[in-house]
Design an enzyme around this catalytic site. Structure first.
Site, PDB file in Angstrom:
ATOM      1  N   HIS A 112       0.847  -1.193   0.000  1.00 29.37           N
ATOM      2  CA  HIS A 112       0.000   0.000   0.000  1.00 29.37           C
ATOM      3  C   HIS A 112       0.884   1.245   0.000  1.00 29.37           C
ATOM      4  O   HIS A 112       0.677   2.172   0.765  1.00 29.37           O
ATOM      5  CB  HIS A 112      -0.923   0.012   1.231  1.00 29.37           C
ATOM      6  CG  HIS A 112      -1.988  -1.038   1.188  1.00 29.37           C
ATOM      7  ND1 HIS A 112      -2.877  -1.229   2.220  1.00 29.37           N
ATOM      8  CD2 HIS A 112      -2.318  -1.945   0.248  1.00 29.37           C
ATOM      9  CE1 HIS A 112      -3.705  -2.213   1.914  1.00 29.37           C
ATOM     10  NE2 HIS A 112      -3.377  -2.672   0.726  1.00 29.37           N
ATOM     11  N   GLN A 113       1.874   1.250  -0.868  1.00 29.65           N
ATOM     12  CA  GLN A 113       2.806   2.370  -0.927  1.00 29.65           C
ATOM     13  C   GLN A 113       2.066   3.655  -1.321  1.00 29.65           C
ATOM     14  O   GLN A 113       1.210   3.633  -2.211  1.00 29.65           O
ATOM     15  CB  GLN A 113       3.933   2.094  -1.913  1.00 29.65           C
ATOM     16  CG  GLN A 113       4.890   1.003  -1.460  1.00 29.65           C
ATOM     17  CD  GLN A 113       4.467  -0.387  -1.855  1.00 29.65           C
ATOM     18  OE1 GLN A 113       3.335  -0.592  -2.241  1.00 29.65           O
ATOM     19  NE2 GLN A 113       5.375  -1.342  -1.772  1.00 29.65           N
TER      20      GLN A 113
END
Length: 226
Positions: free
Chosen positions: A155-156
């Site tokens: 979930h950068q």
């Protein structure tokens, strides 16, 4: 960032059933310390053994295992993305810089302790034959476990943050500063990662981008685009 804690299923669990249930069946949001106003830990239950290469080699989880995943949802460590050339096809250099901030290590150690307590509780003990990883270890050893086990939850965010300061990439309409006609509409525009999964924020960002583009180009709601 997540550090999986793994249990082997007990005889009460039919062999082969847990690994065939890959979706999380339970979630919880916790605070690693009572001083926090909002949760910084998400605990996810997975019906299979989820481990880093180092942990899988060291502990060798059996096929019929399940995992509690303490996830750091508000990490303080920040990474870097750099261009390697002027062409669009040139790869980017990514330095995730995971656990570079000591506060992240401390939070995950506390999270692993909480998860171990939950997984070994009376309510869940009947479903496990033994804890595979990390087991009963001292706090200094938990730090080593966290560093060996940590993996990304993919979930950068925040690499093209919104704002007007010199570090910002897009404005409030998601237009890239200094580049005409370029709009960014994904989790990269967030100024800080949300507490929890990023899917819902991405939907909202996409909706706002669509509205902004329609207004910018004079597209009416009734207009059909082939």
């Amino acid at each position: 960032m997540v550090a999986g804690c793994i249990w082997e299923c007990s005889d009460l669990v039919e062999p082969g059933t847990i690994p065939h249930n890959p979706t999380p069946q339970a979630n919880a949001f916790l605070r690693s310390t009572a001083a926090l106003e909002t949760p910084d830990i998400q605990v996810i239950q997975a019906g299979f053994a989820l481990a880093s290469d180092e942990i899988a080699h060291k502990y060798v989880p059996p096929p019929n295992s399940w995992t509690l995943l303490p996830t750091l949802v508000r990490p303080k460590s920040t990474g870097r993305i750099r261009l390697t050339g002027r062409h669009a096809t040139d790869p980017v250099a990514i330095d995730a810089n995971v656990l570079s901030d000591p506060a992240d290590v401390a939070a995950l150690v506390k999270a692993v302790e909480l998860v171990n307590e939950i997984g070994s509780s009376v309510s869940l003990k009947r479903y496990s034959r033994r804890q595979v990883a990390p087991g009963i270890v001292r706090r200094p050893d938990l730090q080593n476990f966290v560093r060996e086990s940590v993996v990304s939850v993919w979930h950068q965010t925040c690499t093209a943050k919104m704002g007007a300061d010199q570090d910002s990439v897009v404005n409030s309409k998601l237009q890239v500063h200094g580049i005409e006609g370029l709009t960014v509409a994904d989790a990269s525009v967030l100024r800080r990662v949300t507490t929890g999964n990023t899917m819902a924020p991405c939907v909202i960002i996409g909706e706002r981008a669509a509205l902004s583009l329609k207004r910018r180009h004079g597209i009416d709601r009734s207009t059909t685009i082939d």
